[in-house]
Design a protein around this motif. Sequence first.
Motif, PDB file in Angstrom:
ATOM      1  N   LYS A 194       0.734  11.021   0.108  1.00 37.76           N
ATOM      2  CA  LYS A 194       0.809  10.679   1.533  1.00 37.76           C
ATOM      3  C   LYS A 194       0.293   9.259   1.751  1.00 37.76           C
ATOM      4  O   LYS A 194       0.888   8.474   2.494  1.00 37.76           O
ATOM      5  N   LEU A 195      -0.812   8.920   1.113  1.00 40.77           N
ATOM      6  CA  LEU A 195      -1.389   7.580   1.234  1.00 40.77           C
ATOM      7  C   LEU A 195      -0.382   6.516   0.796  1.00 40.77           C
ATOM      8  O   LEU A 195      -0.211   5.499   1.466  1.00 40.77           O
ATOM      9  N   LYS A 196       0.301   6.744  -0.319  1.00 50.14           N
ATOM     10  CA  LYS A 196       1.302   5.783  -0.805  1.00 50.14           C
ATOM     11  C   LYS A 196       2.384   5.550   0.242  1.00 50.14           C
ATOM     12  O   LYS A 196       2.787   4.413   0.494  1.00 50.14           O
ATOM     13  N   ALA A 197       2.866   6.617   0.839  1.00 48.81           N
ATOM     14  CA  ALA A 197       3.917   6.490   1.856  1.00 48.81           C
ATOM     15  C   ALA A 197       3.394   5.752   3.093  1.00 48.81           C
ATOM     16  O   ALA A 197       4.075   4.900   3.656  1.00 48.81           O
ATOM     17  N   TRP A 198       2.166   6.064   3.512  1.00 44.23           N
ATOM     18  CA  TRP A 198       1.601   5.473   4.719  1.00 44.23           C
ATOM     19  C   TRP A 198       1.243   3.996   4.544  1.00 44.23           C
ATOM     20  O   TRP A 198       1.054   3.276   5.520  1.00 44.23           O
ATOM     21  N   GLN A 199       1.159   3.513   3.303  1.00 41.03           N
ATOM     22  CA  GLN A 199       0.867   2.089   3.080  1.00 41.03           C
ATOM     23  C   GLN A 199       1.910   1.190   3.734  1.00 41.03           C
ATOM     24  O   GLN A 199       1.623   0.036   4.057  1.00 41.03           O
ATOM     25  N   SER A 200       3.105   1.706   3.965  1.00 42.66           N
ATOM     26  CA  SER A 200       4.175   0.895   4.562  1.00 42.66           C
ATOM     27  C   SER A 200       3.841   0.429   5.979  1.00 42.66           C
ATOM     28  O   SER A 200       4.427  -0.539   6.458  1.00 42.66           O
ATOM     29  N   LEU A 227       7.241   8.950   8.445  1.00 45.67           N
ATOM     30  CA  LEU A 227       6.264   9.116   7.367  1.00 45.67           C
ATOM     31  C   LEU A 227       5.952  10.595   7.181  1.00 45.67           C
ATOM     32  O   LEU A 227       6.167  11.399   8.091  1.00 45.67           O
ATOM     33  N   PRO A 228       5.431  10.959   6.012  1.00 45.96           N
ATOM     34  CA  PRO A 228       5.086  12.374   5.818  1.00 45.96           C
ATOM     35  C   PRO A 228       3.963  12.792   6.757  1.00 45.96           C
ATOM     36  O   PRO A 228       3.039  12.026   7.020  1.00 45.96           O
ATOM     37  N   TRP A 274      -7.110  10.661   9.298  1.00 45.95           N
ATOM     38  CA  TRP A 274      -8.280   9.767   9.289  1.00 45.95           C
ATOM     39  C   TRP A 274      -8.683   9.354   7.875  1.00 45.95           C
ATOM     40  O   TRP A 274      -9.001   8.178   7.662  1.00 45.95           O
ATOM     41  N   PRO A 275      -8.637  10.252   6.873  1.00 43.99           N
ATOM     42  CA  PRO A 275      -8.898   9.774   5.506  1.00 43.99           C
ATOM     43  C   PRO A 275      -7.896   8.701   5.056  1.00 43.99           C
ATOM     44  O   PRO A 275      -8.284   7.724   4.402  1.00 43.99           O
ATOM     45  N   ILE A 276      -6.633   8.856   5.425  1.00 46.65           N
ATOM     46  CA  ILE A 276      -5.633   7.843   5.063  1.00 46.65           C
ATOM     47  C   ILE A 276      -5.928   6.521   5.763  1.00 46.65           C
ATOM     48  O   ILE A 276      -5.928   5.458   5.124  1.00 46.65           O
ATOM     49  N   MET A 277      -6.202   6.560   7.057  1.00 49.10           N
ATOM     50  CA  MET A 277      -6.500   5.317   7.788  1.00 49.10           C
ATOM     51  C   MET A 277      -7.758   4.651   7.229  1.00 49.10           C
ATOM     52  O   MET A 277      -7.813   3.425   7.085  1.00 49.10           O
ATOM     53  N   GLY A 278      -8.768   5.470   6.908  1.00 45.44           N
ATOM     54  CA  GLY A 278     -10.002   4.927   6.340  1.00 45.44           C
ATOM     55  C   GLY A 278      -9.749   4.204   5.028  1.00 45.44           C
ATOM     56  O   GLY A 278     -10.301   3.124   4.782  1.00 45.44           O
ATOM     57  N   GLN A 279      -8.902   4.785   4.178  1.00 48.90           N
ATOM     58  CA  GLN A 279      -8.587   4.129   2.904  1.00 48.90           C
ATOM     59  C   GLN A 279      -7.747   2.877   3.107  1.00 48.90           C
ATOM     60  O   GLN A 279      -7.989   1.857   2.466  1.00 48.90           O
TER      61      GLN A 279
END
Length: 169
Positions: free
Chosen positions: A156-162, A141-142, A44-49
Amino acid sequence: MAERLTSLAAVLPPDTRLLVLGSMPGAASLAAQQYYAHPRNAFWPIMGQLFDFAYDLPYPQRLMQLQAQGIGLWDVLQSCERQGSLDSAIRAETPNDFASLLQQQPQIRALAFNGAKAAQSFRKLVLPTLAPEQVPALMQLPSTSPAHASLNLTNKLKAWQSICQYCIL
């Protein structure tokens, strides 16, 4: 003896373009009946960002934020045996019915696997059952799990940006 667990229902907005797939929800998520409910899970922090919303919104509002981006949530496994919450403890896997899902939702353009176990189970149990034209783009993804501590939140955020290339922006 390991307990037989059943995954959560799919969260599939009608215009799902990207489906994020975990392996099987952990104990905290199953108890709360919410995807990624463990307080230290980075999902959720990754999706929020990525999509500019507060990650601590009430769960239904977080799901609405994902829906607005064309993101659905589900798990590769419909059921399994597992003691505890670790993917490494998963045994006796039964996959969800992806052939039917992908036939009913042809607008899904990509599957994003939240961690290695989800990708591994999909490739082993699901991919051989699908016709080649049914298979959307696959992205491993990680894991956002707190158990996957080898990457910090920033990496993790960098990888999930894809995933953004498949979303409604």
